[in-house]
Design an enzyme around this catalytic site. Structure first.
Site, PDB file in Angstrom:
ATOM      1  N   ASP A  50      55.036  45.599 -24.395  1.00  0.00           N
ATOM      2  CA  ASP A  50      55.498  44.334 -24.973  1.00  0.00           C
ATOM      3  C   ASP A  50      54.510  43.215 -24.640  1.00  0.00           C
ATOM      4  O   ASP A  50      54.279  42.915 -23.473  1.00  0.00           O
ATOM      5  CB  ASP A  50      56.874  43.971 -24.380  1.00  0.00           C
ATOM      6  CG  ASP A  50      57.450  42.716 -25.016  1.00  0.00           C
ATOM      7  OD1 ASP A  50      58.117  42.838 -26.052  1.00  0.00           O
ATOM      8  OD2 ASP A  50      57.214  41.613 -24.482  1.00  0.00           O
ATOM      9  N   TYR A  55      50.894  34.900 -24.740  1.00  0.00           N
ATOM     10  CA  TYR A  55      50.534  35.370 -23.394  1.00  0.00           C
ATOM     11  C   TYR A  55      49.009  35.323 -23.181  1.00  0.00           C
ATOM     12  O   TYR A  55      48.550  35.456 -22.045  1.00  0.00           O
ATOM     13  CB  TYR A  55      51.030  36.802 -23.130  1.00  0.00           C
ATOM     14  CG  TYR A  55      52.529  37.005 -23.224  1.00  0.00           C
ATOM     15  CD1 TYR A  55      53.410  35.924 -23.294  1.00  0.00           C
ATOM     16  CD2 TYR A  55      53.070  38.287 -23.260  1.00  0.00           C
ATOM     17  CE1 TYR A  55      54.785  36.124 -23.398  1.00  0.00           C
ATOM     18  CE2 TYR A  55      54.449  38.483 -23.358  1.00  0.00           C
ATOM     19  CZ  TYR A  55      55.296  37.396 -23.439  1.00  0.00           C
ATOM     20  OH  TYR A  55      56.649  37.600 -23.545  1.00  0.00           O
ATOM     21  N   LYS A  80      54.530  39.142 -30.678  1.00  0.00           N
ATOM     22  CA  LYS A  80      55.438  38.083 -31.150  1.00  0.00           C
ATOM     23  C   LYS A  80      54.656  36.921 -31.750  1.00  0.00           C
ATOM     24  O   LYS A  80      53.574  36.567 -31.248  1.00  0.00           O
ATOM     25  CB  LYS A  80      56.288  37.552 -29.974  1.00  0.00           C
ATOM     26  CG  LYS A  80      56.870  38.659 -29.126  1.00  0.00           C
ATOM     27  CD  LYS A  80      57.786  38.178 -28.010  1.00  0.00           C
ATOM     28  CE  LYS A  80      58.055  39.294 -27.033  1.00  0.00           C
ATOM     29  NZ  LYS A  80      57.070  39.446 -25.957  1.00  0.00           N
ATOM     30  N   HIS A 113      59.097  34.627 -31.912  1.00  0.00           N
ATOM     31  CA  HIS A 113      59.273  34.444 -30.466  1.00  0.00           C
ATOM     32  C   HIS A 113      60.466  33.538 -30.119  1.00  0.00           C
ATOM     33  O   HIS A 113      61.230  33.841 -29.205  1.00  0.00           O
ATOM     34  CB  HIS A 113      57.975  33.884 -29.874  1.00  0.00           C
ATOM     35  CG  HIS A 113      57.749  34.265 -28.449  1.00  0.00           C
ATOM     36  ND1 HIS A 113      56.504  34.545 -27.940  1.00  0.00           N
ATOM     37  CD2 HIS A 113      58.612  34.416 -27.408  1.00  0.00           C
ATOM     38  CE1 HIS A 113      56.620  34.856 -26.649  1.00  0.00           C
ATOM     39  NE2 HIS A 113      57.880  34.782 -26.308  1.00  0.00           N
TER      40      HIS A 113
HETATM   41  N1  LIG Z   1      60.714  36.907 -25.549  1.00  0.00           N
HETATM   42  C1  LIG Z   1      60.556  36.049 -24.583  1.00  0.00           C
HETATM   43  O1  LIG Z   1      60.750  34.835 -24.745  1.00  0.00           O
HETATM   44  C2  LIG Z   1      60.130  36.544 -23.249  1.00  0.00           C
HETATM   45  C3  LIG Z   1      60.139  35.691 -22.145  1.00  0.00           C
HETATM   46  C4  LIG Z   1      59.759  36.195 -20.899  1.00  0.00           C
HETATM   47  C5  LIG Z   1      59.398  37.532 -20.799  1.00  0.00           C
HETATM   48  N2  LIG Z   1      59.361  38.355 -21.906  1.00  0.00           N
HETATM   49  C6  LIG Z   1      58.964  39.790 -21.828  1.00  0.00           C
HETATM   50  O2  LIG Z   1      59.794  40.439 -20.872  1.00  0.00           O
HETATM   51  C7  LIG Z   1      58.981  40.983 -19.833  1.00  0.00           C
HETATM   52  C8  LIG Z   1      59.702  40.939 -18.496  1.00  0.00           C
HETATM   53  O3  LIG Z   1      60.001  39.625 -18.118  1.00  0.00           O
HETATM   54  P1  LIG Z   1      59.272  38.880 -16.903  1.00  0.00           P
HETATM   55  O4  LIG Z   1      57.889  39.404 -16.795  1.00  0.00           O
HETATM   56  O5  LIG Z   1      59.446  37.414 -17.091  1.00  0.00           O
HETATM   57  O6  LIG Z   1      60.146  39.251 -15.650  1.00  0.00           O
HETATM   58  P2  LIG Z   1      60.649  40.554 -14.861  1.00  0.00           P
HETATM   59  O7  LIG Z   1      60.093  41.805 -15.427  1.00  0.00           O
HETATM   60  O8  LIG Z   1      62.111  40.393 -14.739  1.00  0.00           O
HETATM   61  O9  LIG Z   1      60.065  40.276 -13.413  1.00  0.00           O
HETATM   62  C9  LIG Z   1      58.712  40.294 -13.166  1.00  0.00           C
HETATM   63  C10 LIG Z   1      58.506  39.826 -11.739  1.00  0.00           C
HETATM   64  O10 LIG Z   1      59.102  40.747 -10.816  1.00  0.00           O
HETATM   65  C11 LIG Z   1      58.101  41.343  -9.988  1.00  0.00           C
HETATM   66  N3  LIG Z   1      58.473  42.772  -9.870  1.00  0.00           N
HETATM   67  C12 LIG Z   1      58.329  43.739 -10.810  1.00  0.00           C
HETATM   68  N4  LIG Z   1      58.825  44.913 -10.376  1.00  0.00           N
HETATM   69  C13 LIG Z   1      59.297  44.687  -9.116  1.00  0.00           C
HETATM   70  C14 LIG Z   1      59.928  45.520  -8.161  1.00  0.00           C
HETATM   71  N5  LIG Z   1      60.171  46.797  -8.407  1.00  0.00           N
HETATM   72  N6  LIG Z   1      60.265  44.954  -6.972  1.00  0.00           N
HETATM   73  C15 LIG Z   1      60.033  43.652  -6.716  1.00  0.00           C
HETATM   74  N7  LIG Z   1      59.450  42.812  -7.601  1.00  0.00           N
HETATM   75  C16 LIG Z   1      59.074  43.331  -8.800  1.00  0.00           C
HETATM   76  C17 LIG Z   1      56.787  41.120 -10.703  1.00  0.00           C
HETATM   77  O11 LIG Z   1      55.726  40.979  -9.790  1.00  0.00           O
HETATM   78  P3  LIG Z   1      54.370  41.862  -9.840  1.00  0.00           P
HETATM   79  O12 LIG Z   1      53.848  41.881 -11.231  1.00  0.00           O
HETATM   80  O13 LIG Z   1      53.493  41.131  -8.894  1.00  0.00           O
HETATM   81  O14 LIG Z   1      54.765  43.223  -9.346  1.00  0.00           O
HETATM   82  C18 LIG Z   1      57.046  39.771 -11.409  1.00  0.00           C
HETATM   83  O15 LIG Z   1      56.871  38.692 -10.509  1.00  0.00           O
HETATM   84  C19 LIG Z   1      57.743  40.087 -19.869  1.00  0.00           C
HETATM   85  O16 LIG Z   1      56.669  40.581 -19.119  1.00  0.00           O
HETATM   86  C20 LIG Z   1      57.525  39.968 -21.341  1.00  0.00           C
HETATM   87  O17 LIG Z   1      56.912  41.117 -21.874  1.00  0.00           O
HETATM   88  C21 LIG Z   1      59.728  37.860 -23.113  1.00  0.00           C
END
Ligand SMILES: NC(=O)c1ccc[n+]([C@@H]2O[C@H](COP(=O)([O-])OP(=O)(O)OC[C@H]3O[C@@H](n4cnc5c(N)ncnc54)[C@H](OP(=O)(O)O)[C@@H]3O)[C@@H](O)[C@H]2O)c1
Length: 288
Positions: A50, A55, A80, A113
């Site tokens: 994704d 980004y 997106k 998005h």
């Molecule tokens: N459509 C939208 O508006 C939108 C908005 C936000 C995100 N997204 C998508 O959704 C994806 C996920 O959301 P997100 O990246 O915001 O948040 P997330 O996946 O909920 O959390 C990521 C955070 O958690 C840490 N992490 C990951 N695995 C872990 C584990 N097993 N233990 C402890 N910490 C851990 C990561 O750090 P490290 O990388 O340092 O491990 C990072 O700081 C995004 O990457 C993106 O592709 C979409």
């Protein structure tokens, strides 16, 4: 719910396209890190990636995919459309730029998005979303996208969109994590045969979800991590989580949540947790 046993078991979208039930997120993964992170994720078994134009890492994501050596047809790639490119012509142009940066000739899934909202666009908001969607539909009919969908659209935006839409959205990617469950929205989307993807399934950067005592207590019971409990809670709702990590050991941990099942009581308990941070953005109130 269909039985799912690993991250690449498939769910059906409403147009028959199949999607791996867990995706690998790339938000806040800088371009100079994304190439290796994506190829590591693929080497560790992820097949659903994704990304998004905003980004700033599509080019690196595309390179990481190439480096992996995995056939394009064996991957599911989502990007997106960013908010500055809404409208019919701008959407088509931005989509082609995304393909060029990814070095691909099609996408599996392309999402709007964020909806244009009334706060910024007044009465024109619905019209802008309709025109953006018309371009998405044409790209879909041209065979350039296997499925089209939305992100951060709430039910009332979808009701408006369906006034003119000819193709129903296949997906809505919204923020879903303990403390921000969007329960009513998930129910609405599933009742309308729109697959829900959970962004920030771990709460995102800076949230305290993973140190919450209830989550930790449940994690302890199953010999799992807090992250694995969050992911399990998401998928047990039939929602596709998109965990992001640039660390290989976490990528591996974030795939390993298919060997335990939360009870109904635990599901409910997690769904009732108070807000523990995250973006928690209201799509009708954002000004980007
Ligand atoms: N459509 C939208 O508006 C939108 C908005 C936000 C995100 N997204 C998508 O959704 C994806 C996920 O959301 P997100 O990246 O915001 O948040 P997330 O996946 O909920 O959390 C990521 C955070 O958690 C840490 N992490 C990951 N695995 C872990 C584990 N097993 N233990 C402890 N910490 C851990 C990561 O750090 P490290 O990388 O340092 O491990 C990072 O700081 C995004 O990457 C993106 O592709 C979409």
């Amino acid at each position: 719910m269909i039985e799912l046993n690993n991250i690449n078991d498939k769910l059906n979208l409403n147009n028959g396209v199949q999607i791996p039930c867990v995706g690998y997120g790339t938000f806040r993964t800088p371009a100079d890190v994304a190439e290796k992170a994506v190829s590591d994720a693929i080497a560790n078994g992820y097949r659903h990636i994704d990304t998004a134009a905003v980004y700033g890492n599509e080019e690196a994501v595309g390179k990481g995919i190439k480096d992996s050596g995995i056939d394009r047809k064996d991957l599911f790639v989502t990007s997106k459309l960013w908010n500055t490119n809404r409208g019919y012509d701008a959407t088509k142009k931005a989509f082609q730029e995304t393909l060029d940066r990814l070095q691909m000739d099609y996408l599996d899934l392309y999402l709007i998005h964020w909806p244009a909202n009334q706060k910024q666009f007044g009465e024109d908001a619905a019209k802008i979303n309709a025109e953006t969607w018309r371009a998405m539909e044409d790209l879909y009919h041209d065979g350039k996208i296997r499925a089209i969908g939305l992100s951060n659209f709430m039910p009332h935006h979808i009701v408006d969109l369906m006034q003119t839409a000819k193709v129903a959205p296949a997906v809505d990617q919204i923020e879903v994590h303990p403390g921000w469950p969007h329960t009513e929205e998930v129910k609405y989307l599933q009742a309308h045969n729109i697959l829900v993807e959970a962004w920030a399934p771990l709460g995102g950067q800076g949230a305290t979800v993973m140190t919450n005592p209830t989550i930790l207590q449940i994690a302890d019971k199953y010999g799992k991590s807090a992250a694995q409990v969050c992911l399990r809670w998401v998928i047990q709702q039939g929602v596709v989580p998109l965990p992001k990590s640039v660390h290989e050991e976490r990528m591996i941990q974030n795939k390993d949540f298919f060997d335990f099942e939360l009870t109904d009581e635990e599901m409910e308990k997690i769904s009732m947790l108070p807000n523990m941070g995250g973006q928690c953005a209201d799509p009708d109130d954002v000004d980007f």
